[in-house]
Design a protein around this motif. Structure first.
Motif, PDB file in Angstrom:
ATOM      1  N   ARG A  53     -10.764  11.178 -12.965  1.00 41.28           N
ATOM      2  CA  ARG A  53     -11.545  12.383 -13.254  1.00 41.28           C
ATOM      3  C   ARG A  53     -11.031  13.580 -12.464  1.00 41.28           C
ATOM      4  O   ARG A  53     -10.185  13.446 -11.570  1.00 41.28           O
ATOM      5  CB  ARG A  53     -13.012  12.137 -12.911  1.00 41.28           C
ATOM      6  CG  ARG A  53     -13.580  10.968 -13.699  1.00 41.28           C
ATOM      7  CD  ARG A  53     -14.841  11.305 -14.352  1.00 41.28           C
ATOM      8  NE  ARG A  53     -15.276  10.244 -15.229  1.00 41.28           N
ATOM      9  CZ  ARG A  53     -16.459  10.230 -15.798  1.00 41.28           C
ATOM     10  NH1 ARG A  53     -17.310  11.199 -15.572  1.00 41.28           N
ATOM     11  NH2 ARG A  53     -16.788   9.259 -16.604  1.00 41.28           N
ATOM     12  N   ILE A  54     -11.575  14.718 -12.764  1.00 41.91           N
ATOM     13  CA  ILE A  54     -11.279  15.960 -12.049  1.00 41.91           C
ATOM     14  C   ILE A  54     -12.602  16.585 -11.611  1.00 41.91           C
ATOM     15  O   ILE A  54     -13.619  16.351 -12.288  1.00 41.91           O
ATOM     16  CB  ILE A  54     -10.470  16.949 -12.927  1.00 41.91           C
ATOM     17  CG1 ILE A  54     -11.082  17.075 -14.328  1.00 41.91           C
ATOM     18  CG2 ILE A  54      -9.008  16.575 -12.971  1.00 41.91           C
ATOM     19  CD1 ILE A  54     -10.376  18.076 -15.231  1.00 41.91           C
ATOM     20  N   GLU A  66     -14.977  13.669  -5.969  1.00 41.97           N
ATOM     21  CA  GLU A  66     -16.440  13.797  -6.119  1.00 41.97           C
ATOM     22  C   GLU A  66     -16.834  15.224  -5.700  1.00 41.97           C
ATOM     23  O   GLU A  66     -16.716  15.609  -4.519  1.00 41.97           O
ATOM     24  CB  GLU A  66     -17.235  12.753  -5.330  1.00 41.97           C
ATOM     25  CG  GLU A  66     -17.189  11.360  -5.947  1.00 41.97           C
ATOM     26  CD  GLU A  66     -17.633  11.331  -7.410  1.00 41.97           C
ATOM     27  OE1 GLU A  66     -18.684  11.879  -7.755  1.00 41.97           O
ATOM     28  OE2 GLU A  66     -16.888  10.760  -8.234  1.00 41.97           O
ATOM     29  N   THR A  67     -17.315  15.936  -6.691  1.00 40.23           N
ATOM     30  CA  THR A  67     -17.544  17.372  -6.498  1.00 40.23           C
ATOM     31  C   THR A  67     -18.608  17.647  -5.433  1.00 40.23           C
ATOM     32  O   THR A  67     -18.528  18.642  -4.703  1.00 40.23           O
ATOM     33  CB  THR A  67     -17.912  18.020  -7.850  1.00 40.23           C
ATOM     34  OG1 THR A  67     -16.904  17.632  -8.801  1.00 40.23           O
ATOM     35  CG2 THR A  67     -17.938  19.528  -7.751  1.00 40.23           C
TER      36      THR A  67
HETATM   37  N1  LIG Z   1     -18.788  12.460 -10.439  1.00 37.28           N
HETATM   38  C1  LIG Z   1     -17.632  13.290 -10.697  1.00 37.28           C
HETATM   39  C2  LIG Z   1     -17.668  13.772 -12.158  1.00 37.28           C
HETATM   40  C3  LIG Z   1     -16.428  14.546 -12.519  1.00 37.28           C
HETATM   41  C4  LIG Z   1     -16.232  14.592 -14.029  1.00 37.28           C
HETATM   42  O1  LIG Z   1     -16.883  13.869 -14.803  1.00 37.28           O
HETATM   43  N2  LIG Z   1     -15.278  15.417 -14.445  1.00 37.28           N
HETATM   44  C5  LIG Z   1     -14.959  15.463 -15.856  1.00 37.28           C
HETATM   45  C6  LIG Z   1     -14.464  16.831 -16.253  1.00 37.28           C
HETATM   46  S1  LIG Z   1     -15.708  18.066 -16.053  1.00 37.28           S
HETATM   47  C7  LIG Z   1     -13.855  14.474 -16.128  1.00 37.28           C
HETATM   48  O2  LIG Z   1     -12.958  14.325 -15.327  1.00 37.28           O
HETATM   49  N3  LIG Z   1     -13.935  13.763 -17.248  1.00 37.28           N
HETATM   50  C8  LIG Z   1     -12.936  12.839 -17.637  1.00 37.28           C
HETATM   51  C9  LIG Z   1     -13.506  11.621 -18.318  1.00 37.28           C
HETATM   52  O3  LIG Z   1     -14.732  11.584 -18.563  1.00 37.28           O
HETATM   53  O4  LIG Z   1     -12.728  10.739 -18.612  1.00 37.28           O
HETATM   54  C10 LIG Z   1     -17.618  14.477  -9.742  1.00 37.28           C
HETATM   55  O5  LIG Z   1     -18.677  14.827  -9.205  1.00 37.28           O
HETATM   56  O6  LIG Z   1     -16.539  15.016  -9.470  1.00 37.28           O
END
Ligand SMILES: N[C@@H](CCC(=O)N[C@@H](CS)C(=O)NCC(=O)O)C(=O)O
Length: 207
Positions: A53-54, A66-67
């Protein structure tokens, strides 16, 4: 000092981290990573983030994903205006809103309404009307709760979590309509959108 953020301009969570950095006045480089490309996240990114993830932050080799952890590290580790209230009750409310947006907002407002109504159709996918219809009462509950719990005043992490998700939700006609039922929240959102940090991080889909 080198500070790199791996993420994407379309990403809600990358936007939250960028907002925190900009509001603190911390210089950083954004390295674009497309986690939704065909074939999945680039392998070098999975080395940074095992869940693919990002965003990911790299501060002089200190890597963090983790944001919630990233935003608190930026707030606590750098000078600049504090993004977390000192008062325990106000801080608890802020953390409650952050949790609501993580646990319910991202799925309902962004995936079930915005992606189904706006971004999927732009990519040629028909919206899942049943999914949108069942999300809307839950979206109303989320807006009702954040409207009730959110204190306008100095900027906190709660604002940084709410605004990027509401920005996408509002692009769906149902989202704009739902936000219109909460005039205080809508006014706060309009004021947030006018901040230089919000303008600098607008999602490409907002046009
Ligand atoms: N728990 C993670 C959530 C991050 C997240 O879901 N980012 C999304 C983009 S806004 C992502 O990377 N999605 C890729 C996927 O669902 O495969 C955080 O807080 O950083």
């Amino acid at each position: 000092m080198s500070l790199a953020l791996y993420g994407a301009t379309y990403s809600v969570y990358t936007r939250i981290a960028r907002l925190a950095l900009i509001e603190k006045g911390v210089a950083f480089d954004l390295h674009e990573v497309d986690v939704f490309r065909p074939g999945g996240p680039p392998p070098e990114h999975v080395l940074r983030h095992p869940f693919g993830r990002i965003p990911v932050l790299d501060h002089d080799g200190f890597r963090l994903y983790e944001t919630g952890a990233i935003a608190r590290y930026i707030d606590e580790g750098f000078p600049g205006p504090g993004l977390q209230p000192q008062d325990p009750k106000a801080r608890a409310r802020m953390n409650q809103i952050v949790s609501i947006m993580d646990a319910y907002g991202f799925r309902i407002l962004v995936w079930d309404v915005f992606v189904e109504r706006v971004s999927g159709p732009r990519q040629g996918r028909a919206p899942d009307e049943a999914k949108i219809a069942s999300a809307l009462p839950q979206a109303d509950r989320i807006l009702r709760e954040i409207d009730r719990l959110h204190e306008s005043g100095s900027l906190t992490l709660a604002d940084l979590w709410m605004a990027p998700m509401l920005a996408l939700f509002r692009l769906a006609p149902e989202g704009a309509d739902a936000l219109g039922h909460f005039p205080r929240l809508a006014a706060w959102f309009d004021a947030f959108q006018a901040r230089p940090s919000a303008k600098a991080t607008r999602s490409p889909v907002e046009g």
